[in-house]
Design a protein around this motif. Sequence first.
Motif, mmCIF file in Angstrom:
data_model
loop_
_atom_site.group_PDB
_atom_site.id
_atom_site.type_symbol
_atom_site.label_atom_id
_atom_site.label_comp_id
_atom_site.label_asym_id
_atom_site.label_seq_id
_atom_site.Cartn_x
_atom_site.Cartn_y
_atom_site.Cartn_z
ATOM 1 N N MET A 47 39.464 36.437 41.536
ATOM 2 C CA MET A 47 38.253 37.094 41.059
ATOM 3 C C MET A 47 38.556 37.696 39.685
ATOM 4 N N PRO A 48 37.562 37.750 38.791
ATOM 5 C CA PRO A 48 37.809 38.277 37.443
ATOM 6 C C PRO A 48 38.462 39.662 37.416
ATOM 7 N N ASP A 49 38.154 40.514 38.395
ATOM 8 C CA ASP A 49 38.778 41.839 38.379
ATOM 9 C C ASP A 49 40.271 41.778 38.733
ATOM 10 N N ALA A 102 47.120 39.899 37.668
ATOM 11 C CA ALA A 102 47.650 38.557 37.948
ATOM 12 C C ALA A 102 48.241 37.933 36.685
ATOM 13 N N ARG A 103 47.606 38.174 35.546
ATOM 14 C CA ARG A 103 48.110 37.620 34.286
ATOM 15 C C ARG A 103 49.469 38.224 33.933
ATOM 16 N N GLN A 115 43.791 30.737 32.700
ATOM 17 C CA GLN A 115 42.451 30.512 33.261
ATOM 18 C C GLN A 115 42.473 29.373 34.276
ATOM 19 N N VAL A 116 43.179 28.292 33.955
ATOM 20 C CA VAL A 116 43.282 27.170 34.889
ATOM 21 C C VAL A 116 43.987 27.626 36.172
ATOM 22 N N TYR A 117 45.064 28.384 36.022
ATOM 23 C CA TYR A 117 45.771 28.930 37.178
ATOM 24 C C TYR A 117 44.837 29.801 38.019
ATOM 25 N N ALA A 118 44.122 30.706 37.363
ATOM 26 C CA ALA A 118 43.229 31.637 38.066
ATOM 27 C C ALA A 118 42.136 30.889 38.829
ATOM 28 N N GLU A 119 41.558 29.856 38.202
ATOM 29 C CA GLU A 119 40.520 29.072 38.867
ATOM 30 C C GLU A 119 41.075 28.340 40.083
#
Length: 136
Positions: free
Chosen positions: A67-69, A74-75, A58-62
């Motif tokens: 985008m959530p989709d 990405a994970r 989540q930290v990486y994504a932020e």
Amino acid sequence: MKTHSTNYFNTFIETAPDTKVVKGTVPPPKGNKTIAERQYELIASAPYQYTSDDIIFQVYAERKDLMPDEYPAARTVFFSRGQACLRASPLAKNYGYGIHSNSEGKVALYGMETDEYQKFVKDDNTKKVQAMKSSK
């Protein structure tokens, strides 16, 4: 594709031996949110709701403005390589927090000054590991 995990189970990450604080301290705001701020907000607001993998991704994504989709793909790519676990978290290295992972791998924070922190340190049924040192 191989998947790497940072999750621990029934484990307590103790503060780094060279930490300079004496109690759990909320990471101060510094303009753009730091990794420490983001990790603290996620874990402190929802104890035992997220795994280490959830927090780290989540930290990486932020930080990457995903985008959530985009998260599922990405994970998968993110965890196809080894990632630093919460032993490397600034919360345990610099801000005085122990990080407990329960039997489901979900995490919570405990300030080093708390009775709960001491209980985990003394509990023979909980594996203990130390956070990584801040300096060499």
